[in-house]
Design an enzyme around this catalytic site. Structure first.
Site, short mmCIF file in Angstrom:
data_model
loop_
_atom_site.label_atom_id
_atom_site.label_comp_id
_atom_site.label_asym_id
_atom_site.label_seq_id
_atom_site.Cartn_x
_atom_site.Cartn_y
_atom_site.Cartn_z
N GLU A 67 -52.83 -46.08 -9.33
CA GLU A 67 -53.07 -45.26 -10.52
C GLU A 67 -54.42 -44.55 -10.46
O GLU A 67 -55.37 -45.06 -9.88
CB GLU A 67 -53.04 -46.14 -11.78
CG GLU A 67 -51.72 -46.85 -11.98
CD GLU A 67 -51.80 -47.94 -13.04
OE1 GLU A 67 -50.77 -48.21 -13.67
OE2 GLU A 67 -52.88 -48.53 -13.22
N ARG A 102 -64.90 -55.40 -17.41
CA ARG A 102 -64.56 -54.53 -18.55
C ARG A 102 -63.31 -55.01 -19.28
O ARG A 102 -63.21 -54.91 -20.51
CB ARG A 102 -64.47 -53.07 -18.13
CG ARG A 102 -63.24 -52.61 -17.37
CD ARG A 102 -62.09 -52.24 -18.33
NE ARG A 102 -61.15 -51.33 -17.73
CZ ARG A 102 -59.84 -51.54 -17.68
NH1 ARG A 102 -59.30 -52.66 -18.14
NH2 ARG A 102 -59.05 -50.61 -17.16
N GLY A 105 -51.38 -59.07 -19.88
CA GLY A 105 -50.63 -59.07 -18.63
C GLY A 105 -49.66 -57.92 -18.48
O GLY A 105 -49.43 -57.43 -17.38
N LYS A 143 -61.12 -43.69 -12.47
CA LYS A 143 -60.97 -44.90 -11.67
C LYS A 143 -59.70 -44.80 -10.84
O LYS A 143 -58.66 -44.34 -11.32
CB LYS A 143 -60.91 -46.16 -12.55
CG LYS A 143 -60.80 -47.45 -11.74
CD LYS A 143 -60.92 -48.69 -12.61
CE LYS A 143 -59.65 -49.00 -13.35
NZ LYS A 143 -59.72 -50.27 -14.08
N THR A 198 -50.39 -62.94 -16.99
CA THR A 198 -49.61 -63.34 -15.81
C THR A 198 -49.38 -62.12 -14.93
O THR A 198 -49.50 -60.98 -15.38
CB THR A 198 -48.27 -63.95 -16.23
OG1 THR A 198 -47.54 -63.01 -17.03
CG2 THR A 198 -48.49 -65.23 -17.03
N ASP A 244 -48.78 -54.39 -18.19
CA ASP A 244 -49.60 -53.21 -17.96
C ASP A 244 -48.91 -52.14 -17.12
O ASP A 244 -49.56 -51.29 -16.53
CB ASP A 244 -50.93 -53.60 -17.29
CG ASP A 244 -50.72 -54.34 -15.98
OD1 ASP A 244 -49.56 -54.50 -15.54
OD2 ASP A 244 -51.72 -54.77 -15.38
N ASP A 252 -50.64 -72.66 -16.16
CA ASP A 252 -50.18 -71.69 -15.16
C ASP A 252 -49.06 -72.36 -14.37
O ASP A 252 -49.06 -73.59 -14.21
CB ASP A 252 -51.34 -71.29 -14.24
CG ASP A 252 -51.04 -70.03 -13.43
OD1 ASP A 252 -51.76 -69.03 -13.62
OD2 ASP A 252 -50.11 -70.05 -12.60
N VAL A 293 -53.41 -52.61 -22.27
CA VAL A 293 -52.99 -52.19 -20.94
C VAL A 293 -54.16 -51.67 -20.11
O VAL A 293 -54.01 -51.39 -18.92
CB VAL A 293 -51.88 -51.11 -21.01
CG1 VAL A 293 -50.64 -51.66 -21.69
CG2 VAL A 293 -52.36 -49.85 -21.72
#
Length: 343
Positions: free
Chosen positions: A56, A112, A225, A69, A201, A227, A161, A293
């Site tokens: 991305e 961040r 998680g 980014k 996750t 996204d 987990d 996200v």
């Protein structure tokens, strides 16, 4: 010359400064930029998907500074000894278009993301929150725990987990830092008695990490998680019971938990809450969800924070990134200077 922070320098800077301090200090930059949200260019990130992951680009500008980014997300990478996420970012001067700052962002993105989660939780969680459940103890988990302690005083963690080695890694890293950690027997056990639930996750799937029955009144859910399209963690029933807060609605409808809902499903952008233009938590029994996200303005804030933090320190180098011929119209002369003359 362009200032460049490589992996070695950001690690040395973090070790000297302290991760928890970095996370809490970064919130000031994030909140300042969220409060001037309307002044930014905003578009959903440009994504190139493959069966193994996504690459991305995330751009934004406030009219003075431009930032972007590059980031990937490949959930199967750890099985090959690779990071799930890698990234780098750039700031540039809008007037000239010249880049001014370049940094690795694999580490900086971890900072961040956690700082943003804690900033939002400070606005939405109950003021008396003291216990956080964490479902998923991968790469982001320690940063989340430190950010929530630094900003909200959360020191009690209930963790789960599916990977016992990830849990052991989490405990090994954080127990020496003074956290009270309970390793749960499962996700349902983890959320028992929790005031805040963080889900993080890696599976690129429409999973149900958190069911509706697991969520008690008054809980704040930090859902980080989900996204990308086709990847979610929350039972849709939770979203119907909760008030949902997002970064940038157009992007979250594509990638977030609300991709499961109808296009007109109501959400509130968190910048509106920070500016007092919308309400956040209104009662002790209200369920709030931060459907996070990640958005380009957060990366812009993180890059500005790092640029200022390393100024006049040894934690960056100058690199010759931009070709600069004596005559701006003679780039050819630059690349042929010193070449032998053929006769």
């Amino acid at each position: 010359m362009v200032r460049f922070v490589d992996v070695g320098n950001i690690n040395r800077w973090a070790a000297k400064t302290g991760v928890e301090r970095i996370l809490t200090d970064m919130v000031e930059y994030l909140e300042r930029d969220f409060r001037r949200w309307p002044s930014f260019d905003k578009v959903p990130r440009v994504a190139s998907h493959s069966p193994l992951g996504v690459i991305e680009l995330m751009p934004t500008s406030d009219g003075v500074t431009y930032g972007f980014k590059y980031v990937n997300g490949h959930p199967s990478n750890p099985s090959r000894g690779l990071q799930t996420v890698t990234a780098f970012g750039v700031l540039a001067d809008v007037q000239s278009g010249y880049p001014t700052f370049w940094s690795e962002m694999t580490v900086l993105t971890a900072f961040r993301t956690a700082a943003t989660s804690a900033m939002v939780a400070r606005a939405l969680a109950r003021p008396d929150a003291h216990t956080m459940a964490m479902i998923g103890t991968g790469t982001q988990s320690e940063f989340q725990a430190l950010a929530f302690r630094g900003l909200l005083g959360i020191n009690r963690l209930r963790v789960w987990d599916t990977d016992p080695e990830a849990i052991a890694k989490f405990v090994r890293n954080l127990a020496p830092l003074g956290f009270e950690i309970v390793v749960a027997t499962g996700a349902t056990d983890a959320v028992t008695g929790a005031d805040i639930i963080t889900t993080c996750t890696a599976d690129k799937a429409n999973a149900t990490v958190l069911t509706d029955a697991m969520v008690a009144p008054g809980v704040h859910i930090n859902a980080i998680g989900g996204d990308c399209p086709g990847k979610t963690e929350l039972d849709p029933g939770i979203l119907h019971r909760a008030d949902v807060f997002v970064e940038f609605t157009a992007q979250t409808r594509i990638e977030g938990e609300i991709q499961q809902m109808q296009p007109d499903f109501p959400v509130t952008e968190i910048w509106q809450v920070l500016l007092g233009e919308a309400t956040g938590r209104t009662s002790a029994r209200q369920i709030t969800v931060f459907d996070s996200v990640g958005f380009a303005i957060e990366d812009f804030s993180a890059l500005r924070f790092l640029q200022d933090a390393v100024d006049q320190t040894p934690f960056y180098i100058d690199i010759d990134l931009v070709a600069d011929p004596d005559d701006p119209k003679d780039l050819f002369g630059l690349v042929t200077a010193g070449a032998p003359v053929l006769v």
